[in-house]
Enzyme design. Sequence first.
Site, PDB file in Angstrom:
ATOM      1  N   VAL A 287       1.524  98.710 -20.910  1.00  0.00           N
ATOM      2  CA  VAL A 287       1.333  97.777 -21.706  1.00  0.00           C
ATOM      3  C   VAL A 287       2.208  98.363 -23.502  1.00  0.00           C
ATOM      4  O   VAL A 287       2.511  97.924 -23.838  1.00  0.00           O
ATOM      5  CB  VAL A 287      -0.289  97.418 -21.996  1.00  0.00           C
ATOM      6  CG1 VAL A 287      -0.527  96.706 -22.970  1.00  0.00           C
ATOM      7  CG2 VAL A 287      -0.940  96.452 -20.796  1.00  0.00           C
TER       8      VAL A 287
ATOM      9  N   GLY B  59      -2.583 101.290 -23.567  1.00  0.00           N
ATOM     10  CA  GLY B  59      -3.052  99.648 -23.449  1.00  0.00           C
ATOM     11  C   GLY B  59      -4.387  99.501 -22.654  1.00  0.00           C
ATOM     12  O   GLY B  59      -3.933  99.359 -21.360  1.00  0.00           O
ATOM     13  N   HIS B  60      -3.833  98.045 -22.923  1.00  0.00           N
ATOM     14  CA  HIS B  60      -5.073  97.115 -22.055  1.00  0.00           C
ATOM     15  C   HIS B  60      -4.349  95.720 -22.336  1.00  0.00           C
ATOM     16  O   HIS B  60      -4.406  95.760 -23.315  1.00  0.00           O
ATOM     17  CB  HIS B  60      -6.507  97.154 -22.956  1.00  0.00           C
ATOM     18  CG  HIS B  60      -7.499  98.036 -22.926  1.00  0.00           C
ATOM     19  ND1 HIS B  60      -7.470  99.116 -21.494  1.00  0.00           N
ATOM     20  CD2 HIS B  60      -7.872  98.632 -23.216  1.00  0.00           C
ATOM     21  CE1 HIS B  60      -7.827  99.967 -21.992  1.00  0.00           C
ATOM     22  NE2 HIS B  60      -8.518  99.603 -22.819  1.00  0.00           N
TER      23      HIS B  60
ATOM     24  N   VAL C  43      -9.063  88.914  -8.292  1.00  0.00           N
ATOM     25  CA  VAL C  43      -8.063  88.707  -7.804  1.00  0.00           C
ATOM     26  C   VAL C  43      -7.699  87.166  -8.009  1.00  0.00           C
ATOM     27  O   VAL C  43      -6.725  86.870  -7.590  1.00  0.00           O
ATOM     28  CB  VAL C  43      -9.790  87.406  -6.555  1.00  0.00           C
ATOM     29  CG1 VAL C  43     -10.197  87.773  -6.177  1.00  0.00           C
ATOM     30  CG2 VAL C  43      -9.902  86.760  -7.796  1.00  0.00           C
TER      31      VAL C  43
ATOM     32  N   LYS D  71      -6.573  93.699  -8.939  1.00  0.00           N
ATOM     33  CA  LYS D  71      -5.799  93.187  -8.176  1.00  0.00           C
ATOM     34  C   LYS D  71      -5.362  93.188  -6.769  1.00  0.00           C
ATOM     35  O   LYS D  71      -4.436  93.970  -6.282  1.00  0.00           O
ATOM     36  CB  LYS D  71      -4.193  94.196  -8.702  1.00  0.00           C
ATOM     37  CG  LYS D  71      -4.291  94.283 -10.065  1.00  0.00           C
ATOM     38  CD  LYS D  71      -2.869  94.655 -10.981  1.00  0.00           C
ATOM     39  CE  LYS D  71      -2.626  94.387 -12.107  1.00  0.00           C
ATOM     40  NZ  LYS D  71      -1.181  94.797 -12.200  1.00  0.00           N
TER      41      LYS D  71
ATOM     42  N   ARG E  73       7.384 101.211 -19.832  1.00  0.00           N
ATOM     43  CA  ARG E  73       7.533 101.736 -18.696  1.00  0.00           C
ATOM     44  C   ARG E  73       7.498 100.998 -17.462  1.00  0.00           C
ATOM     45  O   ARG E  73       6.338 101.333 -17.380  1.00  0.00           O
ATOM     46  CB  ARG E  73       7.024 103.202 -18.564  1.00  0.00           C
ATOM     47  CG  ARG E  73       8.761 103.877 -19.998  1.00  0.00           C
ATOM     48  CD  ARG E  73       7.981 105.505 -19.812  1.00  0.00           C
ATOM     49  NE  ARG E  73       6.800 106.131 -20.817  1.00  0.00           N
ATOM     50  CZ  ARG E  73       5.954 107.461 -20.543  1.00  0.00           C
ATOM     51  NH1 ARG E  73       6.795 107.840 -19.836  1.00  0.00           N
ATOM     52  NH2 ARG E  73       5.000 107.066 -20.291  1.00  0.00           N
TER      53      ARG E  73
ATOM     54  N   GLN F 247      -6.667 105.595 -20.836  1.00  0.00           N
ATOM     55  CA  GLN F 247      -5.897 106.006 -19.663  1.00  0.00           C
ATOM     56  C   GLN F 247      -6.681 106.662 -18.199  1.00  0.00           C
ATOM     57  O   GLN F 247      -7.729 104.976 -17.751  1.00  0.00           O
ATOM     58  CB  GLN F 247      -5.552 108.109 -19.901  1.00  0.00           C
ATOM     59  CG  GLN F 247      -4.541 107.775 -21.074  1.00  0.00           C
ATOM     60  CD  GLN F 247      -5.168 107.609 -22.328  1.00  0.00           C
ATOM     61  OE1 GLN F 247      -6.126 108.388 -22.427  1.00  0.00           O
ATOM     62  NE2 GLN F 247      -4.498 107.615 -23.270  1.00  0.00           N
TER      63      GLN F 247
ATOM     64  N   ASP G  30      -4.096 102.324 -15.617  1.00  0.00           N
ATOM     65  CA  ASP G  30      -3.613 101.198 -16.158  1.00  0.00           C
ATOM     66  C   ASP G  30      -4.482 100.519 -14.546  1.00  0.00           C
ATOM     67  O   ASP G  30      -3.960  99.641 -13.859  1.00  0.00           O
ATOM     68  CB  ASP G  30      -2.630 101.573 -15.446  1.00  0.00           C
ATOM     69  CG  ASP G  30      -1.407 102.032 -16.106  1.00  0.00           C
ATOM     70  OD1 ASP G  30      -1.199 101.873 -17.655  1.00  0.00           O
ATOM     71  OD2 ASP G  30      -0.281 103.060 -15.332  1.00  0.00           O
TER      72      ASP G  30
ATOM     73  N   LYS H 139      -8.606  98.332 -16.847  1.00  0.00           N
ATOM     74  CA  LYS H 139      -9.622  97.987 -17.897  1.00  0.00           C
ATOM     75  C   LYS H 139     -10.104  97.167 -18.697  1.00  0.00           C
ATOM     76  O   LYS H 139     -11.049  97.103 -19.347  1.00  0.00           O
ATOM     77  CB  LYS H 139     -10.094  99.529 -18.332  1.00  0.00           C
ATOM     78  CG  LYS H 139      -9.964 101.070 -17.457  1.00  0.00           C
ATOM     79  CD  LYS H 139     -10.116 102.457 -18.157  1.00  0.00           C
ATOM     80  CE  LYS H 139      -8.724 102.578 -18.492  1.00  0.00           C
ATOM     81  NZ  LYS H 139      -7.460 102.622 -17.916  1.00  0.00           N
TER      82      LYS H 139
END
Length: 428
Positions: free
Chosen positions: A298, A40-41, A413, A330, A302, A223, A13, A16
């Site tokens: 994603v 998920g992406h 960013v 981020k 959760r 992952q 998460d 990627k």
Amino acid sequence: MPALVLLGAQWGDEGKGKATDLLGGSVDYVVRYQGGNNAGHTVVVGDQKYALHLLPSGILSPGCTPVIGNGVVVDPAVLLSELSGLNERGVDTSKLLVSGNAHLITPYHTTVDKVTERFLGKRKIGTTGRGIGPTYADKINRVGIRVQDLYDESILIQKVEAALDFKNQILAKLYNRRAIDANKIVEELLGYAEQIKPFVADTTLVLNNAIDEGKVVLFEGGQGTLLDVDHGTYPFVTSSNPTAGGACTGAGVGPTKINRVIGILKAYTTRVGAGPFPTELFDEDGEKLRTIGGERGVTTGRDRRCGWFDAVIARYATRVNGLTDFFLTKLDVLTGWEQIPVCVAYEIDGKRVEELPYSQTDFHHAKPVYEMLPGWSEDISKAKTFSDLPKNAQAYVKALEEMSGAPISAIGVGPGRTETIEINSFLS
């Protein structure tokens, strides 16, 4: 021209999808080499947000060929549903290639996954319940169903019956569940065969030829490093190898053909599911990170567990993957804190430890040792160069780079495709 591996350097998460998409315009092939629809992406293109679960992120880049490698486990229903959803939104999915050697997730794999987790109770691993682990288990036990088996009905019937001989005994006698009808499974699988057939290929041959021809091939891990079945926080891990070595086995490309290995780092740390997490926060700071960062899985939906940046984990990821670069994502989420703690080491039984302990017991008892770095309040989402960042944000990035052991070559960013500062090109 380079062949690159791009992977998560924490517990997944990390962003990627954004990193892969950023490179997509310059890359000829994007390859998923392990995992399944448990990874998920999220990719933001303009005002459009795409949630991808099984498909490589490169499917959103025109001119790029997305590839699902032999190391991936494929749920055919999910694959076709995801393709249909993208087609409805005007995305061209016709270039997709799927390895004929990839293993198929069947309905009995998802059944076994869910009943096993319920049976474990408090000892559960925290799987997504999508049949990933049982499918990999069948692969290792040599009773798996591969994509190519869809095109030989007699072999398919034999393999499904063989797989269910044992599973039905377990389902009926241990879990008090009804036995699964092999004929119904075969009928369902054969129903996918013709729809998937246009995408099936010898992807190992395609990828090796592409690299030999000087094409740019990007191998995309699902992952993250700490969820690797061999090198992660076992047993709270996935069932495959997201680390760099997994790209070679999961795509059929030799290690001498890999030029660069890029680790994706979030500017703080998150994880989904059970397992140790030394820097996890249970206070207002943790909730603030979760809210501002939109930290919800994603694929799983959760809430992610949130904590401060862990340099011990970053150094470990550098070591086991042979990382050449980091993509820090981020950074904008940290705007607004006066001081930002960074975990520089652990305390275990009164001793300071600066490398990830190999012992599961020690890691469970690890307490973070923090160093405080000054924060910033300025909006950084419009920054285009490193010098555009506030001085304290620059210092934070440089500190993480020094602690982590590899250069930070790009910084996220904001969530958008263009909200990235590129310091060094990954393709040089």
